[in-house]
Design an enzyme around this catalytic site. Structure first.
Site, PDB file in Angstrom:
ATOM      1  N   GLU A   7     -34.213  -4.394   2.186  1.00 29.39           N
ATOM      2  CA  GLU A   7     -34.768  -3.081   2.476  1.00 29.39           C
ATOM      3  C   GLU A   7     -36.101  -2.854   1.770  1.00 29.39           C
ATOM      4  OE1 GLU A   7     -33.060  -2.983  -1.214  1.00 29.39           O
ATOM      5  OE2 GLU A   7     -31.557  -2.537   0.306  1.00 29.39           O
ATOM      6  N   ASP A  58     -25.770 -12.124  -4.272  1.00 31.99           N
ATOM      7  CA  ASP A  58     -26.767 -11.612  -3.339  1.00 31.99           C
ATOM      8  C   ASP A  58     -28.135 -11.439  -3.981  1.00 31.99           C
ATOM      9  OD1 ASP A  58     -24.982 -11.583  -1.262  1.00 31.99           O
ATOM     10  OD2 ASP A  58     -24.633  -9.420  -1.291  1.00 31.99           O
ATOM     11  N   ASN A  71     -28.826   1.395   1.568  1.00 30.18           N
ATOM     12  CA  ASN A  71     -28.706   2.252   2.738  1.00 30.18           C
ATOM     13  C   ASN A  71     -27.313   2.861   2.872  1.00 30.18           C
ATOM     14  OD1 ASN A  71     -29.308   3.084   5.699  1.00 30.18           O
ATOM     15  ND2 ASN A  71     -27.583   1.679   5.889  1.00 30.18           N
TER      16      ASN A  71
END
EC number: 2.7.1.23
Length: 265
Positions: free
Chosen positions: A123, A51, A165
């Protein structure tokens, strides 16, 4: 017009990865894919390395909307990676169009002090860089909402909801929703100071404005996906769900809920 099968590989060279990629390149030639030397020439950008590599590939190639991004993991399966470098059979299946589909991931547009704008796929975060309570006035669509006191705030996309998050107690959000989520980092809540104290989900079209109270803690650490930047005397950050979307390929047998279950349950 860029050839629809022009591919660019985004990765850090190592003997192990280079060796494995030789087999992938053979498969690519079998299905008429052509490797190019620069991402601007590519219609497909494939990141190798999980990722983090995927986020870097999108950022370093400027969040292109006219190409497809593909994540290939070299370790464990991630949320942006549908393929593994050791699984050539699945990579070959991914080269067959009837077994794949295109997903569009929303991004955030972040504008700092009315000047330069940035995009985020995962984010945006803003944190104190000193051991002192961070104070931020939160406004939504021009309405004063609350004054936050604590370590900082995170604003995530639906695809970023499973990362920073979630570790803060935020909700896991379906990536098909065009939304952003505001989550607190160690907020101060007592008889004198109050915040919502819960994650807040905002739909596309809303504008979130964070006004940093200038009390000596005005040199925050700002995170854009997996990159950090430091801006002195920041006053205001505006955040909204952007019209810019990132297109990525996924296998039809690897839904978002499959990834959530595999990663957390």
């Amino acid at each position: 017009m860029t050839n629809q099968k022009n591919a660019y590989l985004f990765y850090k060279h190592s003997d192990d990865i280079d060796s494995k990629l030789e087999e992938v390149k053979k498969l690519g030639r079998k299905y008429d894919f052509k490797l190019v030397d620069h991402p601007s020439e590519a219609s497909i950008i494939a990141s190798i390395g999980g990722d983090g590599a995927f986020l870097q590939a999108v950022r370093k190639t400027h969040f292109r909307e006219d190409c497809l991004y593909i994540g290939v993991n070299d370790d464990s399966v991630g949320f942006y990676t549908d393929f593994h470098l050791d699984n050539l059979e699945r990579i070959e299946l991914g080269m067959q169009s009837e077994l794949i589909e295109v997903l569009r991931y929303p991004t955030l547009e972040v504008t700092i002090d009315g000047m330069k704008s940035f995009h985020c796929l995962n984010e945006f975060s803003i944190r104190s860089n000193i051991i002192k309570t961070f104070v931020i006035d939160v406004h939504i669509d021009g309405l004063y909402f609350e004054t936050f006191r604590g370590d900082g705030l995170v604003v995530s996309t639906p695809t970023g909801s499973t990362a920073y998050n979630k570790s803060l107690g935020g909700a896991v959000v379906d990536p098909k929703l065009k939304a952003m989520q505001l989550t607190e980092i160690a907020s101060v809540n007592n008889s004198q100071y109050r915040t919502l104290g819960a994650p807040l989900l905002l739909s596309k079209g809303r504008e979130l404005v964070l006004k940093i109270v200038q009390d000596g803690n005005d040199h925050p650490i700002i995170g854009l996906d997996n990159e950090a930047m430091s801006i002195r005397h920041s006053h205001e950050v505006r955040i909204k769900v952007s019209d810019k979307e990132i297109k990525t390929l996924r296998m039809k047998d690897n839904l978002f809920l499959h990834k959530v279950k595999r990663s957390f349950l």
